[in-house]
Design a protein around this motif. Sequence first.
Motif, short mmCIF file in Angstrom:
data_model
loop_
_atom_site.label_atom_id
_atom_site.label_comp_id
_atom_site.label_asym_id
_atom_site.label_seq_id
_atom_site.Cartn_x
_atom_site.Cartn_y
_atom_site.Cartn_z
N LEU A 586 47.58 32.62 46.10
CA LEU A 586 47.14 33.96 46.48
C LEU A 586 47.75 34.40 47.80
O LEU A 586 47.53 35.52 48.25
N ARG A 636 47.84 48.28 39.96
CA ARG A 636 47.97 46.89 39.52
C ARG A 636 48.28 46.04 40.73
O ARG A 636 49.21 46.34 41.48
N VAL A 637 47.47 45.02 40.91
CA VAL A 637 47.65 44.15 42.05
C VAL A 637 47.95 42.76 41.53
O VAL A 637 47.33 42.31 40.56
N LYS A 638 48.90 42.11 42.14
CA LYS A 638 49.27 40.76 41.72
C LYS A 638 48.06 39.83 41.76
O LYS A 638 47.32 39.81 42.76
N ASN A 639 47.85 39.10 40.73
CA ASN A 639 46.83 38.04 40.66
C ASN A 639 45.38 38.51 40.65
O ASN A 639 44.47 37.71 40.52
N ILE A 640 45.17 39.79 40.87
CA ILE A 640 43.80 40.30 40.89
C ILE A 640 43.63 41.31 39.77
O ILE A 640 44.37 42.28 39.69
N PRO A 653 36.62 40.10 44.46
CA PRO A 653 37.77 40.31 43.57
C PRO A 653 37.72 39.36 42.37
O PRO A 653 37.27 38.22 42.50
N ASP A 659 48.29 36.26 35.52
CA ASP A 659 49.16 36.37 36.69
C ASP A 659 49.21 35.07 37.46
O ASP A 659 50.27 34.62 37.88
N SER A 663 52.28 33.10 38.80
CA SER A 663 52.50 32.95 40.24
C SER A 663 52.58 31.48 40.62
O SER A 663 53.40 31.09 41.44
#
Lengths: 803, 172
Positions: A586, A636-640, A653, A659, A663
């Motif tokens: 993260l 769109r948020v990475k990993n969330i 979150p 993702d 990642s």
Amino acid sequence: MDEQELLRRLREAFKMESGERLASLSTRLMELEKTDDGQQCQEILEVIYREAHSLKGAARAVNLTEIEAISQTMEGVFGAMKRGEITPSTTVFDTMHEVVSFIEKILATEQQSADKDELSAVLQQLEDLHKGQKGPGKTRASVPAPQALNNAARQIMDTMSALLHEQPDKQAPEAAAHADARPEQAAPPAPDQVPDHPTPDKAPQKPKPAVENPHLGSSVRISTDRLDKLLLKAEEMIAVKLSISQEVNELKKLCQSFESWHKKWLRKDSLLRRYRKELAVEKEQGDTRSEEIQKFLDWNKEFITSMHKDIRVLTKTAELNQRFLDRKITYFLEDMKRVIMLPCTTLFAPFPRMVRELGRSQGKEIDLDLKGAEVEIDRRILEELKDPLVHLLRNCVDHGVEKPEERRMLNKPERGRIFLHIDQVEGGKVEITLGDDGNGIDPDMVRNSAVKRGLISVEDAARLTEKEAQGLIFHSGMSTASSLSQISGRGLGMAIFLERVEKLGGQLDFASIPKKGSSFTVYLPLSLATFRGTLVQVAGQPFLAPSSHLVAVLHVNVGSIRTVENKATITYDGEPLSLVALADTLQLKKPGIRKESNKIQVMVLGTSKRRIGFEVDEVLAEQEVLFKELGKQLLRVKNIAGATILGTGRVVPILNVHDLLKSAVGTAGERFAGPRTKQEEQKPKSILVVEDSITSRTLLKSILEASGYVVTTAVDGLDGYTKLKTNDIDLVLSDVEMPRMNGFELTEKIRADETLANIPLILCTSLATDQDRERGIQVGANAYIVKSNFDQSNLLQVIEKLI
Amino acid sequence: MNDQLDILRKRARELARPLQDMERENDVLKIVEFQLGGEIYGLELDLILEVYPLRGLTPIPGVPSFVQGIINVRGQIVSVIDLRIFFEMQSQELTDSTSVIILQSKNMEFGILADAIIGIDTIAKKEIMPTLPTLTGIRADFLKGVSRERLVILDGAKLLADTRLIVNEEVV
């Protein structure tokens, strides 16, 4: 099933629409009869004329030629009235009302058709009515309708009563079947009565009271927009449920602390009793101060004890209420979810036709075997599924089923078979199986393709098992089609399909035998389940991991971590499992905090494709939460994936497992990390359909969507113009005759608008005169298509040429 | 008698004279003034959904640094942007008086941090002058103008429409 099924659905829509149009016609006719105001007369006539016109168009769209013919003649009569060639008179109104009921009668029949002879008689009467008044005299004054008109009316009525008599005979078997259950239906209806026609498909339902108006059915139309809002509000109740349970817990804690107070008091009780004796002595000596303290202590004890009792009662009540509310909210939500469940047919109906036509365009004869389309699924899931399924079907047609010659050589039947089976399985899940009897996935071809694209090395490719190699098709950047055909070029990749399914909380499995065929199985929940998540602490911050993807929670001895090729692994289920720190994945600045020095907590997250162990500070608890989007700014948020609000009001979150796995691969440098291809993200073209008839709208939408377009609809020119302003549209397909703003006006308005001037526009109408065509081109339409019944090839060709 | 009437009429005329300073609705802007990184800015009230005290900000990993996190506004998630970072100004610690000004348009909604809210002021549109050449960088793109009192007015509509503020990232 295929085309018939679509037609059946369209007719369902038509039935509803025509019911409304006919009702409007009746009302307006009555208004017209009452009014003396010439201006108002014209206005009403305008509406009536348009209603008849739209009815004609809609009937044509669904191949109901009789209704089309009647509506057309009716339109002619209204047109003549508009031009003052026919004077409105009681007889005219009576006739028109009778015609309206006649259409209603036809609609109420099983086949929505009338007897040919009777129909032609009715048409003749209307025609007579039309011509009869069109004499050279142009009787503008209040000349009563001629005898012919009276005759016409009578004959229509005669025809109709004949029809009414006839119908029970025509439906003899059904009527007989009903005779037992509903004896009152068996009696022949009197000529001037409206019989409640038995409709066989509704037979199992309990007998309805005889309804005068057949359109007042047991269902209502509600816009999806409103339903969604309602569902959202219902879902908000989960937050209430959670916060109440939180409060009850607090109360219980309070009770507990009272209990520990009580225990403490009891422990000192003997001491106090001894003290009391000493006090008695003191009191005799005349000192009352200690007595006061003692009294105060006693009062205190009583006060706290009674408070304890109150709190206990309060807690009990709160607990009861919570349980009650919990149950109510759960049921409420379940019912609410059921409201938005739709049978799969609603979306799958155009598929058989689509498959057949796609197949034909490639010289393949393919049948689609559609089963279980009556299974009901959450509308939101269905909508999410539609595109991926269309894509998969295209894949089956394009890559799966072979050409007839090839099939003959392989001893397969020449006609290819694609199947789409929907099955409701236990536990509120649905199983969707889609596949073909084609050539399957050739593992070597996939291997080669992956190597050629640089996704894996030759050695790695060779090491993969057959199934693993086939599984590469789910990798973004893969396409097994050796030639990029028109079909495979569009739409979503398999990787996106997998992501979509997993986002819906589903799982995907596939089986493929080279030369025999492939099948993909999707397991999905019937409704978007309330989200269950596991709360974990990472670098001191809470996150929620979706429980659907949480495979296991492990306590791992630091000593058991092995490092292979610079990558940490642990053993889980007898297999090595990559281990990464979630805080690193993260990219949290603070390092994770370990509670114990020699042990770490690991949550194993996984999809059907792979699993990875993530080190976290602590795994806290599992709970039911409400999934919320991150808002319009954070698309769109990475990993969330989103966020949720805990009972305490705290925002947490929610992790996006899909993702994270990617990642983590990035951070750990695992193999199979390939770039996402541009081509996949190529957007399908979007078309705005402007059409006031719901039937035609539905038809056009199905046709276009089946051809891979994204369709937005608008109900008239004005609506269309607004939609055009707010949506990204590549082409406009518009009807001409519409309320508020017609197609010509819309075209002019679009061409006058700087930002929209260059958008391709097709006018599609039943107005077929050269004059109309000329006007259409004059105002700036790129093409002018005359609606013919149900023919789509022409329309699709024109669209393809334009975009 | 007549004299008295005249006097009364005269008085009535005087009283009925319209206030000259009264601006018409269309000619004025209602501005919310707030403090940001030691400077004072204004934003049009029309675009402001509400002003909310900053409580319970949850940071989100993997977003550009100008996104400070998300907050819970009566059950709805709203993202919070720090304009000081977006404008490449000096960032400051968040304090108790830090507020979130929630901006909203049809297609966009987010909150921006404000060190303190000063108040609401009405400014005549004709008094807004083009911006000072001294204000440069990204900030210059979002300036609506400067008032006579040297208040820098930000263009809220431009902020709401700017795609640079939208986060839309895939894992590659």
